[in-house]
Design a protein around this motif. Structure first.
Motif, short mmCIF file in Angstrom:
data_model
loop_
_atom_site.label_atom_id
_atom_site.label_comp_id
_atom_site.label_asym_id
_atom_site.label_seq_id
_atom_site.Cartn_x
_atom_site.Cartn_y
_atom_site.Cartn_z
N ARG A 1 -9.38 14.27 4.63
CA ARG A 1 -8.32 13.40 5.15
C ARG A 1 -8.72 11.94 4.97
N THR A 2 -9.99 11.61 5.28
CA THR A 2 -10.45 10.22 5.12
C THR A 2 -10.37 9.81 3.66
N TRP A 3 -10.80 10.68 2.80
CA TRP A 3 -10.83 10.37 1.36
C TRP A 3 -9.42 10.13 0.84
N LEU A 4 -8.52 11.05 1.19
CA LEU A 4 -7.13 10.91 0.73
C LEU A 4 -6.51 9.64 1.33
N GLY A 5 -6.74 9.42 2.64
CA GLY A 5 -6.20 8.24 3.32
C GLY A 5 -6.67 6.95 2.66
N ALA B 1 0.85 -1.20 0.00
CA ALA B 1 0.00 0.00 0.00
C ALA B 1 0.88 1.24 0.00
N LEU B 2 0.48 2.22 -0.80
CA LEU B 2 1.26 3.46 -0.88
C LEU B 2 1.36 4.12 0.50
N ALA C 1 10.75 6.42 -6.39
CA ALA C 1 9.82 5.53 -7.09
C ALA C 1 8.42 5.59 -6.45
N ALA C 2 8.37 5.47 -5.12
CA ALA C 2 7.05 5.50 -4.46
C ALA C 2 6.49 6.92 -4.51
N GLY C 3 7.41 7.91 -4.40
CA GLY C 3 6.97 9.31 -4.41
C GLY C 3 6.30 9.66 -5.73
N ALA D 1 7.37 8.11 1.37
CA ALA D 1 6.83 9.31 0.71
C ALA D 1 5.47 9.66 1.31
N ALA D 2 4.62 8.63 1.47
CA ALA D 2 3.30 8.89 2.05
C ALA D 2 3.43 9.30 3.51
#
Ligand code: SF4
Length: 975
Positions: A536-540, A371-372, A507-509, A377-378
């Motif tokens: 925040r929920t949506w992005l998460g 998972a990203l 790469a992940a970024g 990066a995340a």
């Protein structure tokens, strides 16, 4: 076109065949005349995992025909390709918008789903709506008809109609609300658009265009019809793999049954080899009793057909299983196998296997990736959003500033220095835990106070840049704003942090940047408004659902899920984690409709899940000449149930060929041996010698100059702790305290009492009237006022500190009662917070005495205690707790003309009990005890200077609060 010629274009391959190789060869032969230009030919495969191996097979087949390359061939997933036939007038709702739109549609109906999260509900509903749309299952316009339909399906009586009505109303209402929202936005949902595109493609596809499709999933009804039409028009070649039966006897055969029925495909011939017959028996639900099956199998093949081909490893536990897989893969690589697959649905096992193989320098091509949200990066992005939420709290802020992703274009040295100054000067020394303005103000203050000429401009610049980067998002923190605006603000904010370019380099970024672009592009169709929390929920959720797959440098070992392995063949494969919970695993439980209703409505059911899983498992058992199946007996101490099909296979095999075991016993034993864990290139590093109790000798010059009572006590309690903390001056970084600690509380109580009796700058005047009953109220009022002033700054910082002040105020009346009585006993407060220095032979001593009282005959030393515990009187009298006699020694040297008559603690422990002195030592006791305590200190110092070691011997109480525990490693040497 006759049914026969239709069937000429449908190739159903047995499980052991290589469908990609067959398809590639057939395609190249079929289009031989036009090679190498395959313009006008499209190859459709569902899973991008298949594209790479398929391209290689095509090139091999082209090479066989004398062509070194191919041009013009389009390889794509069916759904992507057909999208180009969506009419221009149709605006398709993206997946991003679909979720937002449904959450928006749910808002007015919150009462229907109580406290359920609209995001979770939206995701469940989208799945349901997709199944309804693709299954072309319309819902009636009025809810009552729908309830009637469900009532029939559930077979419930009228009395239960009301209960049923609730489920039907939710689905019916939300389905119509969702379609209403789509209409209002002028959008068409992606699945309806797909069905429309299928129809349009039949009208607009160039009649010369040829499609080749390999498919391993049951197509939706509309897709089946589309396939049938194209086959009839002779524009499609269809490749399937599996067993087509007139009456399927097991789950694997059911998987492609709907398509087979639609195309009226003839049954495939029954199995011819003993190995296939064995596997068919395992999955055949109508099979005769096990003993009979075993007898028939053994009769047909005296030697087990699974030998040399299929092995089963039953591991003791998860680690044993992972090590066996690691070992088997390494053995296969050494044997020259180049296409090895590990197929598992157990991600925990996959992670462990990956770690073990990477240890041996073997990289896995992991189709699932991770998972990203778990990438660095995340994490940097998350820390930035936390900074905004928590007013630049020190923890997320320092993590962010130390991340390589922020201010990547800035002068690295200057950025490091500014971050260091923020951490050391403002956060650690000034104890400022949050807020950019407070950081700024304290940077100026500190500079003034310390007459420090250090340039704080880089620090102030840093705050300005953070503020500027935060501005676009902070401007939206209140109220609701369109999702597109949130994403634009986030992108702008990242740009100002110089994070965008740094992310691109990673790469992940770069996957993260793509996700933000996808979200930005996906929401422009509508004005879905979100508050900060929803954003925040949506992005998460998107960070969780988006996967990052690092590009491996080697492809020899692949890690795949069941579905990702479709249509592929390998040199060797491991079907790992064959436990009931993973293979087949349990279908996701939909909150809507039971199995019977799903069946009546034509929705996918539990059986659909099992048919798909068993189809893949069955296929994989023939997808390589060497197959190892692994399962474990326990997980985290709990027994684990192995897959029923595996158990059936083992029992059947055992009964048929009792002296030929399927179990990979040698591999299991090897995986348990220590050598299995060693890899050949590992350097032979000698093991560290076992830890022993440390007894270091202090080098000359390292003995600290002088002893306070706490130094001395530490030396007695644990000489090693003294050595590490005082002599080497090692100490862990101080924690940033956002809440007042009990030590801070104690210090403030000391200041209150000091200011009551003697002047303290910046606090109200001391109480100068005599402490007697008539003045009690006035004395209480003064101490209250002093206390308010002493606690004022911490109350401004954090209102919760009121509790500490309230705790202290509860003691104030009792303290004044005790003080009045003390005065009546002839004692007057003489000095407070007195710093003293003295000498014991060659040893310097020092200390701070809380309070000296004087009477006509002599003096008394009192020490205030505000914590819960005191030394025991016996420890004080025996000289084990040295603080009180040590103070007496010190004070006696300051004022030798006045005898010390008493030394004691005044313990502020329970406000509802009268205060009294504790562990009081009288003049008679002090004389010998003080001498003994003084002599012992001199002896100890002499011994240390003579080279005597300082052992780690703390008792449980000392060790419990020891900052040096990680250094002395007591748990290691104590065992
Ligand atoms: S953990 Fe115990 S033995 Fe080790 S240094 Fe600390 S007090 Fe001494």
């Amino acid at each position: 076109m006759t049914p026969d010629s239709l069937h000429d274009r449908v190739v159903v391959l047995p499980y052991h065949a290589d469908p990609l190789q067959q398809l590639a060869r057939d395609l190249i032969r079929h289009h031989r005349e036009q090679l190498p230009d395959l313009t006008g030919v499209t190859l459709l495969v569902d899973d991008p995992q298949v594209s790479g191996p398929l391209r290689r097979q095509l090139l091999d087949a082209a090479t066989e025909q004398g062509f070194g390359g191919l041009v013009g061939l389009d390889i794509r997933p069916l759904r992507d390709w057909v999208q180009s036939f969506v009419p221009d007038t149709v605006r398709v709702c993206s997946a991003v918008s679909a979720e937002l739109l449904l959450v928006e549609a749910l808002r007015p109906y919150q009462h229907l789903f109580n406290q359920a999260s609209p995001w979770l509900l939206a995701s469940e509903l989208l799945e349901l709506f997709q199944a309804l749309t693709l299954g072309e299952i319309g819902l009636p316009a009025d809810c009552d008809s729908f309830i009637d339909r469900l009532q029939n399906a559930y077979g419930v009586r009228d009395s239960l109609r009301q209960t049923l009505g609730r489920e039907a109303t939710i689905v019916h209402t939300l389905w119509h609300a969702w379609h209403e929202q789509l209409r209002a936005q002028g959008l068409t949902d992606a699945d309806s658009a797909h069905l429309l595109a299928l129809r349009h493609s039949l009208e607009h596809l160039d009649t010369q265009h040829q499609l080749w499709l390999a498919i391993a999933r049951p197509p939706a009804p509309a897709e089946q019809q589309w396939l049938q039409s194209l086959l009839q028009r002779e524009q499609l070649h269809l490749y399937l793999q599996g067993q087509i039966a007139t009456a399927p006897t097991g789950y694997p055969d059911q998987h492609l049954q709907p398509l087979a029925q639609r195309l009226a495909l003839p049954a495939t011939p029954p199995p011819t080899t003993a190995y296939v017959r064995l596997l068919e028996s395992v999955f055949d639900q109508n099979d005769p009793p096990l003993r009979e099956s075993a007898r028939q199998l053994a009769e047909a093949a005296p030697e087990s057909p699974a030998r040399e081909r299929l092995a089963v490893l039953l591991a003791d536990n998860a680690e044993h299983e992972a090590r066996a897989i690691d070992l088997q893969v390494r053995q296969w690589l050494l044997a020259g196998k180049t296409r090895i697959a590990i197929i598992t649905e157990n991600r925990r096992l996959a992670r462990r296997v990956r770690a073990l193989l990477e240890r041996a320098g073997i990289q896995l091509a992991d189709a699932a990736g991770w998972a990203l949200s778990t990438t660095s990066a995340a994490a940097a992005l998350e820390r930035w959003l936390e900074c905004l939420e928590e007013d630049f709290a020190h923890l997320p802020l320092l993590d962010l500033l130390k991340s390589p992703f922020v201010f990547a274009d800035a002068d690295a040295e200057q950025h490091r220095l500014a971050t260091w100054r923020l951490e050391q000067d403002l956060i650690r020394h000034e104890n400022i835990a949050r807020n950019l303005n407070r950081y700024r103000a304290h940077a100026h203050d500190r500079r003034k106070r310390l007459a420090n000429q250090a340039d704080i401009t880089p620090l102030l610049d840093l705050f300005d840049r953070l503020e500027a980067a935060a501005a676009p998002l902070l401007a939206l923190r209140r109220g609701r704003h369109p999702a597109a605006r949130w994403i634009a603000a986030l992108q702008q904010s990242l740009q100002r942090l110089e994070m965008d370019r740094a992310l691109e380099q990673d790469a992940a970024g770069s996957r993260l940047v793509q996700l933000l672009e996808k979200l930005a592009g996906g929401v422009d169709a509508g004005a879905f408004e979100l508050a900060w929390g929803e954003f925040r929920t949506w992005l998460g959720r998107h960070l969780e659902r988006t996967h990052f797959r690092p590009r491996p440098t080697q492809q020899r070992v692949r890690l795949l899920g069941l579905a990702q392995s479709q249509l592929q063949q390998f040199d060797a494969l491991i079907l790992a984690g064959a436990e009931q919970e993973s293979l087949p695993g349990h279908p996701a439980i939909s909150p809507f409709f039971n199995q019977q209703v799903r069946h009546e409505l034509g929705l996918p059911q539990r059986e659909t899940h099992y048919a798909e899983r068993f189809y893949h498992i069955r296929r994989l058992l023939e997808a390589a000449p060497a197959v190892l199946v692994t399962a474990r007996a326990e997980q985290d101490g709990e027994p684990v149930v192995i897959s029923h099909w595996l158990e059936h296979l083992l029992t059947l095999h055992q009964q048929a060929w009792p002296d030929q075991s399927l179990l990979a016993t040698p591999l299991a034993a090897q995986a348990n041996a220590a050598e299995a864990f060693q890899v050949a290139h590992e350097p032979a590093v000698p093991l560290p010698s076992p830890s022993v109790q440390p007894v270091p000798v202090l080098e000359a010059g390292l003995l600290p100059p002088g002893f306070s009572p706490s130094d001395y006590q530490q030396l007695l309690d644990c000489p090693y702790q003294y050595y590490a903390a005082r002599a080497l001056q090692l100490k862990p970084p101080e924690e940033i305290r956002e809440a007042l600690s009990s030590a801070d509380y104690g210090e403030r109580v000391h200041r209150c009492l000091q200011a009551l009796h003697t002047p303290v700058a910046g606090l109200p005047e001391p109480f100068d009237a005599p402490f007697e009953p008539a003045n009690r109220a006035a004395a209480i009022a003064r101490l209250e006022a002093i206390s308010e002033a002493v606690f004022a700054d911490v109350l401004a910082d954090n209102f919760e500190h009121q509790a500490w002040l309230a705790r202290w105020r509860a003691f104030i009346p009792g303290y004044l009662d005790w003080q009045i009585a003390r005065r009546q006993g002839g004692w007057r407060v003489s000095q407070t917070e007195l710093r003293c220095e003295g000498q014991l032979g060659a040893v310097a001593i020092r200390g701070r005495l809380d309070r000296i009282d004087r009477a006509d005959e002599g003096q008394a030393i009192l020490d205030y205690k505000t914590g819960r515990s005191l030394p025991k009187p016996a420890e004080v009298r025996s000289g084990e707790a040295i603080q009180l006699p040590f103070y007496a020694l010190l004070q006696q040297q300051q004022a030798p003309e006045q005898p010390v008559l008493e030394v004691a603690y005044l313990h502020f422990d329970k406000a509802d009990k009268p205060l009294k002195l504790n562990c009081s030592l009288t003049a008679d006791e002090l004389q010998p005890l003080g001498e003994a305590v003084g002599e012992r200190l001199q002896t100890l110092v002499n011994q240390i200077e003579a080279g005597q070691g300082l052992p780690a011997w703390g008792d449980a109480d000392t060790c419990n609060y020891c900052d040096m525990a990680l250094l002395c490693r007591k748990p290691v040497w104590q065992t």
